[in-house]
Design a protein around this motif. Structure first.
Motif, PDB file in Angstrom:
ATOM      1  N   LEU A  17     -44.911  93.906 -76.114  1.00  0.00           N
ATOM      2  CA  LEU A  17     -45.166  95.341 -76.297  1.00  0.00           C
ATOM      3  C   LEU A  17     -46.447  95.897 -76.911  1.00  0.00           C
ATOM      4  O   LEU A  17     -47.166  96.676 -76.500  1.00  0.00           O
ATOM      5  N   LEU A  18     -46.575  95.060 -78.228  1.00  0.00           N
ATOM      6  CA  LEU A  18     -47.727  95.504 -78.941  1.00  0.00           C
ATOM      7  C   LEU A  18     -48.967  95.215 -78.349  1.00  0.00           C
ATOM      8  O   LEU A  18     -49.832  96.200 -78.259  1.00  0.00           O
ATOM      9  N   HIS A  19     -49.239  94.027 -77.528  1.00  0.00           N
ATOM     10  CA  HIS A  19     -50.298  93.762 -76.634  1.00  0.00           C
ATOM     11  C   HIS A  19     -50.430  94.861 -75.776  1.00  0.00           C
ATOM     12  O   HIS A  19     -51.832  95.148 -75.416  1.00  0.00           O
ATOM     13  N   VAL A  20     -49.642  95.117 -75.034  1.00  0.00           N
ATOM     14  CA  VAL A  20     -49.632  96.270 -73.913  1.00  0.00           C
ATOM     15  C   VAL A  20     -50.125  97.556 -74.480  1.00  0.00           C
ATOM     16  O   VAL A  20     -51.086  98.368 -74.020  1.00  0.00           O
ATOM     17  N   ARG A  21     -49.388  97.908 -75.622  1.00  0.00           N
ATOM     18  CA  ARG A  21     -49.807  99.252 -76.326  1.00  0.00           C
ATOM     19  C   ARG A  21     -51.363  99.314 -76.649  1.00  0.00           C
ATOM     20  O   ARG A  21     -51.982 100.205 -76.297  1.00  0.00           O
ATOM     21  N   LEU A  22     -51.749  98.121 -77.223  1.00  0.00           N
ATOM     22  CA  LEU A  22     -53.311  98.064 -77.699  1.00  0.00           C
ATOM     23  C   LEU A  22     -54.214  98.078 -76.633  1.00  0.00           C
ATOM     24  O   LEU A  22     -55.385  98.743 -76.678  1.00  0.00           O
ATOM     25  N   LYS A  35     -53.548  89.755 -66.445  1.00  0.00           N
ATOM     26  CA  LYS A  35     -54.328  88.403 -66.639  1.00  0.00           C
ATOM     27  C   LYS A  35     -54.124  88.065 -68.032  1.00  0.00           C
ATOM     28  O   LYS A  35     -53.900  86.826 -68.318  1.00  0.00           O
ATOM     29  N   ARG A  36     -54.526  88.980 -68.983  1.00  0.00           N
ATOM     30  CA  ARG A  36     -54.396  88.671 -70.389  1.00  0.00           C
ATOM     31  C   ARG A  36     -52.935  88.135 -70.764  1.00  0.00           C
ATOM     32  O   ARG A  36     -52.882  87.324 -71.867  1.00  0.00           O
ATOM     33  N   LEU A  37     -51.756  88.868 -70.379  1.00  0.00           N
ATOM     34  CA  LEU A  37     -50.507  88.655 -70.723  1.00  0.00           C
ATOM     35  C   LEU A  37     -49.954  87.231 -70.025  1.00  0.00           C
ATOM     36  O   LEU A  37     -49.121  86.668 -70.489  1.00  0.00           O
TER      37      LEU A  37
END
Length: 96
Positions: A17-22, A35-37
């Motif tokens: 969730l943090l990666h998505v939010r950033l 792709k990154r996730l």
């Protein structure tokens, strides 16, 4: 499930969730985010919706709490049951 396993799953969810939010805040295109996730589109869509109401700082604090809880358990400072219960109470309070 073992309590430490549950904590690992919770921590993973908050990290995603943090990666998505950033990435949302950084205006990264959706295709690049997926792709990154490394997740399929239906998982990405769910993560995107779950991340939307939270800011990055709040999610970072949740990730940090999971890491601190994991360390407290593994270092013997806290019992698994008590540590996980405490973490869940704090995480639930942050959702309100």
């Amino acid at each position: 499930e073992a309590r430490i396993g549950i904590l690992a799953l919770i921590a993973r969810q908050y990290r995603q969730l943090l990666h998505v939010r950033l990435m949302q805040d950084g205006k990264v295109p959706q295709g690049e985010m997926m792709k990154r996730l490394g997740v399929p589109s239906f998982i990405f869509n769910r993560l995107q919706g779950q991340a939307r109401p939270y800011d990055a700082q709040r999610l970072a604090r949740c990730v940090a709490l999971c890491e601190e809880t994991d360390y407290a358990i593994k270092s013997g400072r806290m019992r698994e049951e008590a540590a996980l219960e405490r973490a869940m109470l704090v995480l639930c309070a942050r959702q309100a």
